[in-house]
Scaffold this motif. Sequence first.
Motif, mmCIF file in Angstrom:
data_model
loop_
_atom_site.group_PDB
_atom_site.id
_atom_site.type_symbol
_atom_site.label_atom_id
_atom_site.label_comp_id
_atom_site.label_asym_id
_atom_site.label_seq_id
_atom_site.Cartn_x
_atom_site.Cartn_y
_atom_site.Cartn_z
ATOM 1 N N PRO A 31 -1.478 3.814 16.486
ATOM 2 C CA PRO A 31 -2.169 3.087 15.420
ATOM 3 C C PRO A 31 -3.544 2.558 15.835
ATOM 4 C CG PRO A 31 0.075 2.274 15.694
ATOM 5 C CD PRO A 31 -0.193 3.229 16.812
ATOM 6 N N ASP A 32 -3.758 2.313 17.123
ATOM 7 C CA ASP A 32 -5.063 1.837 17.588
ATOM 8 C C ASP A 32 -6.146 2.896 17.452
ATOM 9 O OD1 ASP A 32 -4.096 -0.690 18.215
ATOM 10 O OD2 ASP A 32 -3.510 -0.073 20.237
ATOM 11 N N ALA A 33 -5.750 4.166 17.268
ATOM 12 C CA ALA A 33 -6.723 5.242 17.105
ATOM 13 C C ALA A 33 -7.411 5.180 15.734
ATOM 14 C CB ALA A 33 -6.042 6.601 17.283
ATOM 15 N N LEU A 34 -6.803 4.460 14.785
ATOM 16 C CA LEU A 34 -7.385 4.318 13.453
ATOM 17 C C LEU A 34 -8.255 3.071 13.425
ATOM 18 C CD1 LEU A 34 -7.426 5.397 10.514
ATOM 19 C CD2 LEU A 34 -5.468 3.913 10.066
ATOM 20 N N GLY A 35 -9.568 3.256 13.487
ATOM 21 C CA GLY A 35 -10.493 2.120 13.526
ATOM 22 C C GLY A 35 -10.646 1.459 12.173
ATOM 23 N N SER A 36 -10.766 2.246 11.121
ATOM 24 C CA SER A 36 -10.875 1.715 9.765
ATOM 25 C C SER A 36 -10.516 2.820 8.780
ATOM 26 C CB SER A 36 -12.286 1.196 9.483
ATOM 27 O OG SER A 36 -13.215 2.258 9.495
ATOM 28 N N ILE A 37 -10.228 2.405 7.561
ATOM 29 C CA ILE A 37 -9.917 3.370 6.514
ATOM 30 C C ILE A 37 -10.577 2.889 5.225
ATOM 31 C CG2 ILE A 37 -7.727 2.244 5.965
ATOM 32 C CD1 ILE A 37 -6.620 5.019 5.258
ATOM 33 N N SER A 38 -11.144 3.822 4.508
ATOM 34 C CA SER A 38 -11.777 3.522 3.232
ATOM 35 C C SER A 38 -11.300 4.566 2.234
ATOM 36 C CB SER A 38 -13.293 3.576 3.386
ATOM 37 O OG SER A 38 -13.920 3.372 2.147
ATOM 38 N N CYS A 39 -10.927 4.127 1.043
ATOM 39 C CA CYS A 39 -10.432 5.077 0.052
ATOM 40 C C CYS A 39 -10.660 4.529 -1.346
ATOM 41 C CB CYS A 39 -8.960 5.375 0.283
ATOM 42 S SG CYS A 39 -7.899 3.926 0.204
ATOM 43 N N ARG A 40 -10.451 5.400 -2.325
ATOM 44 C CA ARG A 40 -10.518 4.969 -3.716
ATOM 45 C C ARG A 40 -9.317 5.530 -4.451
ATOM 46 N NH1 ARG A 40 -12.163 8.301 -7.919
ATOM 47 N NH2 ARG A 40 -12.600 10.390 -7.187
ATOM 48 N N PHE A 41 -8.826 4.760 -5.387
ATOM 49 C CA PHE A 41 -7.732 5.213 -6.233
ATOM 50 C C PHE A 41 -8.327 6.087 -7.327
ATOM 51 C CE2 PHE A 41 -6.049 1.409 -4.283
ATOM 52 C CZ PHE A 41 -4.757 1.787 -3.968
ATOM 53 N N ALA A 42 -7.912 7.354 -7.379
ATOM 54 C CA ALA A 42 -8.471 8.289 -8.340
ATOM 55 C C ALA A 42 -7.604 8.404 -9.597
ATOM 56 C CB ALA A 42 -8.633 9.660 -7.695
ATOM 57 N N LYS A 43 -6.295 8.480 -9.439
ATOM 58 C CA LYS A 43 -5.361 8.622 -10.563
ATOM 59 C C LYS A 43 -4.054 7.920 -10.210
ATOM 60 C CE LYS A 43 -7.677 11.717 -13.040
ATOM 61 N NZ LYS A 43 -7.981 11.739 -14.407
ATOM 62 N N PRO A 44 -3.297 7.520 -11.215
ATOM 63 C CA PRO A 44 -1.984 6.919 -10.928
ATOM 64 C C PRO A 44 -0.970 7.973 -10.497
ATOM 65 C CG PRO A 44 -2.375 7.019 -13.303
ATOM 66 C CD PRO A 44 -3.636 7.480 -12.626
ATOM 67 N N VAL A 45 0.054 7.530 -9.789
ATOM 68 C CA VAL A 45 1.137 8.417 -9.378
ATOM 69 C C VAL A 45 2.439 7.911 -9.976
ATOM 70 C CG1 VAL A 45 0.023 9.104 -7.230
ATOM 71 C CG2 VAL A 45 1.562 7.153 -7.234
ATOM 72 N N THR A 46 3.464 8.763 -9.931
ATOM 73 C CA THR A 46 4.782 8.429 -10.438
ATOM 74 C C THR A 46 5.693 8.105 -9.267
ATOM 75 O OG1 THR A 46 4.442 9.958 -12.261
ATOM 76 C CG2 THR A 46 6.687 9.257 -11.849
ATOM 77 N N LEU A 47 6.358 6.963 -9.328
ATOM 78 C CA LEU A 47 7.302 6.590 -8.269
ATOM 79 C C LEU A 47 8.410 7.625 -8.154
ATOM 80 C CD1 LEU A 47 7.737 2.756 -8.853
ATOM 81 C CD2 LEU A 47 6.578 3.871 -6.972
ATOM 82 N N GLY A 48 8.791 7.922 -6.921
ATOM 83 C CA GLY A 48 9.893 8.833 -6.670
ATOM 84 C C GLY A 48 9.508 10.295 -6.568
ATOM 85 N N LYS A 49 8.266 10.646 -6.893
ATOM 86 C CA LYS A 49 7.827 12.041 -6.771
ATOM 87 C C LYS A 49 7.080 12.213 -5.459
ATOM 88 C CE LYS A 49 7.775 13.212 -11.591
ATOM 89 N NZ LYS A 49 7.044 13.834 -12.677
ATOM 90 N N PRO A 50 7.164 13.401 -4.847
ATOM 91 C CA PRO A 50 6.547 13.620 -3.529
ATOM 92 C C PRO A 50 5.028 13.478 -3.541
ATOM 93 C CG PRO A 50 7.914 15.508 -4.175
ATOM 94 C CD PRO A 50 7.871 14.574 -5.328
ATOM 95 N N LEU A 51 4.501 12.981 -2.417
ATOM 96 C CA LEU A 51 3.067 12.881 -2.181
ATOM 97 C C LEU A 51 2.689 13.791 -1.024
ATOM 98 C CD1 LEU A 51 2.754 8.993 -2.314
ATOM 99 C CD2 LEU A 51 2.039 10.586 -4.089
#
Length: 75
Positions: A31-51
Amino acid sequence: MIWLVRAILLLCLLPGFAARALVNGVGGGDPDALGSISCRFAKPVTLGKPLRTEIWREGERVRFRTSQGPVVALS
């Protein structure tokens, strides 16, 4: 009210799902290899379906996007 709980759950879990994929895929599980993360939510997802999270490099940067089926949900 249940829709609000689901929305909050997705807002909390989706970036964590992507971060875990980045740590395991690029950071060798450290986990120390991840310095930072930036993202944006593009669309909603449905609970229980694969990502699916796709990861690639562009020079020094690591890019990713998380999809549910053909829909990009996080980029």
